[in-house]
Design a protein around this motif. Sequence first.
Motif, PDB file in Angstrom:
ATOM      1  N   GLY A  40      43.580  34.812  30.984  1.00  0.00           N
ATOM      2  CA  GLY A  40      43.894  35.659  32.130  1.00  0.00           C
ATOM      3  C   GLY A  40      43.288  37.045  31.967  1.00  0.00           C
ATOM      4  O   GLY A  40      42.706  37.603  32.894  1.00  0.00           O
ATOM      5  N   LEU A  41      43.390  37.595  30.769  1.00  0.00           N
ATOM      6  CA  LEU A  41      42.826  38.910  30.487  1.00  0.00           C
ATOM      7  C   LEU A  41      41.293  38.871  30.568  1.00  0.00           C
ATOM      8  O   LEU A  41      40.662  39.749  31.161  1.00  0.00           O
ATOM      9  CB  LEU A  41      43.272  39.344  29.090  1.00  0.00           C
ATOM     10  N   PHE A  42      40.721  37.845  29.976  1.00  0.00           N
ATOM     11  CA  PHE A  42      39.270  37.650  29.991  1.00  0.00           C
ATOM     12  C   PHE A  42      38.752  37.577  31.430  1.00  0.00           C
ATOM     13  O   PHE A  42      37.814  38.279  31.813  1.00  0.00           O
ATOM     14  CB  PHE A  42      38.973  36.354  29.234  1.00  0.00           C
ATOM     15  N   TYR A  43      39.420  36.747  32.247  1.00  0.00           N
ATOM     16  CA  TYR A  43      39.017  36.580  33.644  1.00  0.00           C
ATOM     17  C   TYR A  43      39.256  37.864  34.442  1.00  0.00           C
ATOM     18  O   TYR A  43      38.442  38.263  35.274  1.00  0.00           O
ATOM     19  CB  TYR A  43      39.793  35.432  34.289  1.00  0.00           C
ATOM     20  N   ALA A  44      40.425  38.515  34.205  1.00  0.00           N
ATOM     21  CA  ALA A  44      40.782  39.702  34.989  1.00  0.00           C
ATOM     22  C   ALA A  44      39.759  40.814  34.784  1.00  0.00           C
ATOM     23  O   ALA A  44      39.445  41.566  35.707  1.00  0.00           O
ATOM     24  CB  ALA A  44      42.178  40.189  34.604  1.00  0.00           C
ATOM     25  N   GLY A  45      39.231  40.927  33.575  1.00  0.00           N
ATOM     26  CA  GLY A  45      38.224  41.955  33.319  1.00  0.00           C
ATOM     27  C   GLY A  45      36.915  41.680  34.026  1.00  0.00           C
ATOM     28  O   GLY A  45      36.148  42.596  34.326  1.00  0.00           O
ATOM     29  N   LEU A  46      36.651  40.400  34.315  1.00  0.00           N
ATOM     30  CA  LEU A  46      35.369  40.020  34.910  1.00  0.00           C
ATOM     31  C   LEU A  46      35.328  40.198  36.421  1.00  0.00           C
ATOM     32  O   LEU A  46      34.256  40.163  37.025  1.00  0.00           O
ATOM     33  CB  LEU A  46      35.048  38.554  34.575  1.00  0.00           C
ATOM     34  N   VAL A  47      36.504  40.357  37.060  1.00  0.00           N
ATOM     35  CA  VAL A  47      36.512  40.489  38.517  1.00  0.00           C
ATOM     36  C   VAL A  47      36.597  41.960  38.914  1.00  0.00           C
ATOM     37  O   VAL A  47      36.693  42.848  38.070  1.00  0.00           O
ATOM     38  CB  VAL A  47      37.677  39.699  39.149  1.00  0.00           C
ATOM     39  N   ARG A  48      36.567  42.206  40.234  1.00  0.00           N
ATOM     40  CA  ARG A  48      36.699  43.575  40.725  1.00  0.00           C
ATOM     41  C   ARG A  48      38.154  44.026  40.622  1.00  0.00           C
ATOM     42  O   ARG A  48      39.065  43.194  40.661  1.00  0.00           O
ATOM     43  CB  ARG A  48      36.184  43.654  42.168  1.00  0.00           C
ATOM     44  N   SER A  49      38.373  45.342  40.528  1.00  0.00           N
ATOM     45  CA  SER A  49      39.720  45.846  40.215  1.00  0.00           C
ATOM     46  C   SER A  49      40.753  45.438  41.260  1.00  0.00           C
ATOM     47  O   SER A  49      41.918  45.244  40.930  1.00  0.00           O
ATOM     48  CB  SER A  49      39.687  47.360  40.066  1.00  0.00           C
ATOM     49  N   LYS A  50      40.321  45.238  42.509  1.00  0.00           N
ATOM     50  CA  LYS A  50      41.279  44.886  43.558  1.00  0.00           C
ATOM     51  C   LYS A  50      41.785  43.450  43.428  1.00  0.00           C
ATOM     52  O   LYS A  50      42.705  43.058  44.144  1.00  0.00           O
ATOM     53  CB  LYS A  50      40.651  45.109  44.934  1.00  0.00           C
ATOM     54  N   ASN A  51      41.181  42.662  42.541  1.00  0.00           N
ATOM     55  CA  ASN A  51      41.601  41.276  42.351  1.00  0.00           C
ATOM     56  C   ASN A  51      42.136  41.002  40.947  1.00  0.00           C
ATOM     57  O   ASN A  51      42.300  39.845  40.552  1.00  0.00           O
ATOM     58  CB  ASN A  51      40.425  40.334  42.638  1.00  0.00           C
ATOM     59  N   THR A  52      42.411  42.057  40.193  1.00  0.00           N
ATOM     60  CA  THR A  52      42.839  41.921  38.798  1.00  0.00           C
ATOM     61  C   THR A  52      44.084  41.048  38.643  1.00  0.00           C
ATOM     62  O   THR A  52      44.109  40.098  37.867  1.00  0.00           O
ATOM     63  CB  THR A  52      43.159  43.315  38.222  1.00  0.00           C
ATOM     64  N   LEU A  53      45.129  41.410  39.403  1.00  0.00           N
ATOM     65  CA  LEU A  53      46.415  40.733  39.226  1.00  0.00           C
ATOM     66  C   LEU A  53      46.346  39.289  39.694  1.00  0.00           C
ATOM     67  O   LEU A  53      46.895  38.397  39.053  1.00  0.00           O
ATOM     68  CB  LEU A  53      47.510  41.481  39.991  1.00  0.00           C
ATOM     69  N   ASN A  54      45.681  39.064  40.821  1.00  0.00           N
ATOM     70  CA  ASN A  54      45.602  37.707  41.347  1.00  0.00           C
ATOM     71  C   ASN A  54      44.886  36.786  40.367  1.00  0.00           C
ATOM     72  O   ASN A  54      45.297  35.650  40.133  1.00  0.00           O
ATOM     73  CB  ASN A  54      44.879  37.721  42.695  1.00  0.00           C
ATOM     74  N   ALA A  59      35.184  45.773  30.995  1.00  0.00           N
ATOM     75  CA  ALA A  59      34.558  44.983  29.932  1.00  0.00           C
ATOM     76  C   ALA A  59      35.439  44.907  28.693  1.00  0.00           C
ATOM     77  O   ALA A  59      35.331  43.957  27.907  1.00  0.00           O
ATOM     78  CB  ALA A  59      33.200  45.573  29.585  1.00  0.00           C
ATOM     79  N   VAL A  60      36.320  45.886  28.512  1.00  0.00           N
ATOM     80  CA  VAL A  60      37.204  45.852  27.336  1.00  0.00           C
ATOM     81  C   VAL A  60      38.222  44.711  27.447  1.00  0.00           C
ATOM     82  O   VAL A  60      38.496  44.022  26.469  1.00  0.00           O
ATOM     83  CB  VAL A  60      37.910  47.210  27.144  1.00  0.00           C
ATOM     84  N   TYR A  61      38.761  44.489  28.675  1.00  0.00           N
ATOM     85  CA  TYR A  61      39.634  43.322  28.867  1.00  0.00           C
ATOM     86  C   TYR A  61      38.900  42.043  28.451  1.00  0.00           C
ATOM     87  O   TYR A  61      39.487  41.142  27.863  1.00  0.00           O
ATOM     88  CB  TYR A  61      40.016  43.139  30.338  1.00  0.00           C
ATOM     89  N   VAL A  62      37.623  41.983  28.849  1.00  0.00           N
ATOM     90  CA  VAL A  62      36.856  40.765  28.604  1.00  0.00           C
ATOM     91  C   VAL A  62      36.720  40.537  27.093  1.00  0.00           C
ATOM     92  O   VAL A  62      36.900  39.415  26.598  1.00  0.00           O
ATOM     93  CB  VAL A  62      35.474  40.865  29.279  1.00  0.00           C
ATOM     94  N   VAL A  65      38.681  41.841  24.632  1.00  0.00           N
ATOM     95  CA  VAL A  65      39.994  41.570  24.029  1.00  0.00           C
ATOM     96  C   VAL A  65      40.415  40.134  24.353  1.00  0.00           C
ATOM     97  O   VAL A  65      40.912  39.405  23.490  1.00  0.00           O
ATOM     98  CB  VAL A  65      41.050  42.580  24.529  1.00  0.00           C
ATOM     99  N   GLY A  66      40.192  39.740  25.596  1.00  0.00           N
ATOM    100  CA  GLY A  66      40.529  38.369  25.991  1.00  0.00           C
ATOM    101  C   GLY A  66      39.774  37.351  25.161  1.00  0.00           C
ATOM    102  O   GLY A  66      40.348  36.368  24.674  1.00  0.00           O
ATOM    103  N   ALA A  67      38.472  37.568  24.963  1.00  0.00           N
ATOM    104  CA  ALA A  67      37.665  36.639  24.176  1.00  0.00           C
ATOM    105  C   ALA A  67      38.148  36.605  22.729  1.00  0.00           C
ATOM    106  O   ALA A  67      38.219  35.543  22.104  1.00  0.00           O
ATOM    107  CB  ALA A  67      36.192  37.044  24.243  1.00  0.00           C
ATOM    108  N   GLY A  68      38.515  37.776  22.189  1.00  0.00           N
ATOM    109  CA  GLY A  68      39.014  37.829  20.818  1.00  0.00           C
ATOM    110  C   GLY A  68      40.303  37.041  20.662  1.00  0.00           C
ATOM    111  O   GLY A  68      40.469  36.271  19.708  1.00  0.00           O
ATOM    112  N   THR A 110      24.369  42.837  25.020  1.00  0.00           N
ATOM    113  CA  THR A 110      25.461  43.232  25.912  1.00  0.00           C
ATOM    114  C   THR A 110      26.828  42.800  25.389  1.00  0.00           C
ATOM    115  O   THR A 110      26.945  41.790  24.687  1.00  0.00           O
ATOM    116  CB  THR A 110      25.285  42.625  27.319  1.00  0.00           C
ATOM    117  N   ALA A 111      27.850  43.576  25.751  1.00  0.00           N
ATOM    118  CA  ALA A 111      29.220  43.298  25.308  1.00  0.00           C
ATOM    119  C   ALA A 111      29.798  42.093  26.037  1.00  0.00           C
ATOM    120  O   ALA A 111      30.441  41.232  25.433  1.00  0.00           O
ATOM    121  CB  ALA A 111      30.099  44.521  25.547  1.00  0.00           C
TER     122      ALA A 111
END
Lengths: 117, 436
Positions: free
Chosen positions: B36-50, B206-209, B211-214, B265-266
């Motif tokens: 969820g964290l990995f995916y949330a970081g990859l989308v636009r901020s307005k869609n983070t929670l969804n 990108a930090v969510y992405v 941390v999520g991957a880790g 790239t990160a």
Amino acid sequence: VKLVIGIVRPEKANDVLEALYRAEVRGVSISRIEGHGGELDRVETYRGTTVKVGLADKVRFEIAVSDDFVQATIDALCNGARTGEVGDGKIFVVPLERAVRIRTGETDHGAVTPVGA
Amino acid sequence: MMDALNLVAAAQVDTGDTAWMFAATALVLMMTPALGLFYAGLVRSKNTLNTFMMCVAAIAVAVVTWAAVGYSFAFSDGNGFIGGFDNAFLNDVGFAPRDGSTIPHLLFFAFQATFCIITTALVSGAVVERMRFGAFLVFAALWSVFVYAVLAHWAFGPGWLLDNGTLDFAGGVPVEMGSGFSALAAALVVGARKDYGRQALLPHNAVYVLVGAGLLWFGWFGFNGGSGFNTGNNSVLAFTNTLLTPACTLLVWFLLDALRGRRVTAIGAATAIVVGCVGITPAGGYVSPGYAMLLGALVALPCYGVIVYRTRTRVDETLDVLAAHGIAGFTGILFIGFFAQLSWNGASDGLLYGDAGQLGWQALAALAGPAYAFTATYVLLRLIGLVMPLRTTEHEEALGMDIIQHGEEAYATGEGAILVTPEAGVEEEVPVASAG
């Protein structure tokens, strides 16, 4: 020389930029703002705390143009930003007392005309 | 007489194995919020929670469907294609070990449930930023039973791939290819985001992405290390290979990034961690540590290629589940067919060690799994689409799914928010907010 201020929906900002580009309006500043213009309030709930959010995110365009370009700029803002729903935004045109290009010291018409135009 | 004694001994619970499987189950469950964290970081901020909520929803839905019928369809006896109802609603799932294992049946069920959850959550990556939350809940419930459980039966349960000797240690067929090729079908049925191909749609954090991957990698030690259901040699091998393979994938990904864009790239690195973990998932307990490292290097190539190619197409498979899971799982399954070693895995040799038949069964799994996942998901979503709209309107998509679907923002500032007292209710006029 006029300053055209356009307040639009953030999700339409890219469409406005595209329309301005097509209208050959090149000098643009944008900022993210919050505002209220009569649209319905949004209701949000966080763990039982319910709030009405009266301010909506908007993007403000500030475009200084020579008089010949005012109508083209207004048309571009309207075409790019319009969805037909309440909340599409506003355009304000105000006279500019002076405009100066810092690099060259050009003023007024020269300052707002893009380099190479 | 000796055989009877051995059977009794084999049916006993081993405390060491059981202790490890407790930890492994919890590790795999953590992978879903990590995703969820990995995916949330990859989308636009307005869609983070969804985006995050689709993963949370997968836990809610898939646990219930798994307990009801999913587990039974996957792991009880039936035919080669699908199991029966013997273990439906946890019937006969108790403290005694399942045949051939040394851990309580109930714990085996819980461990397998976490696999169904993460796989269901993975598919959401194809449809984020425009699919309706309600429609996703319905899809997740049906998909976990009619796609995941069926594929799990083929590869893990007494299904036709397992019976014929296909080697799939931790789920290259049901989890990785199952989610990857389902994601492609889901992206085709739901359709592209309205801004896809018109605007730059960039990851918002990108930090969510990273941390999520880790956290995914951390959890993957339970995923692969637990898939032997014991603390034996295969489990040790799978556990250590889960360290070796992604490291090699990372290095090759760095190289590919540097060759293509002159910079490492990160978000590429985060993707490489997932690709490496996926690659070793089917092969973990079957290939030597050296070959696991080779697999890590190899698996980067097709996945990198598909990611680069996919963004040039009209297919908005948004978070590249096909490339990172489908293609990496495909590579891992085939890799076993070449490089499996009896001396390491105690099960079978691959083509390089004299058994071409193994490669044949691996290749068949690599074709049948994707074919079923794609077709079944495509039909399933078309059927759901007949009953309810799958996606939000363009207007709502523009506003963002967080506000529309959940009435919340990920990054609420509180500016302009007027507290509504519970007594007043939300319907009452709030004078401050009316247009001046």
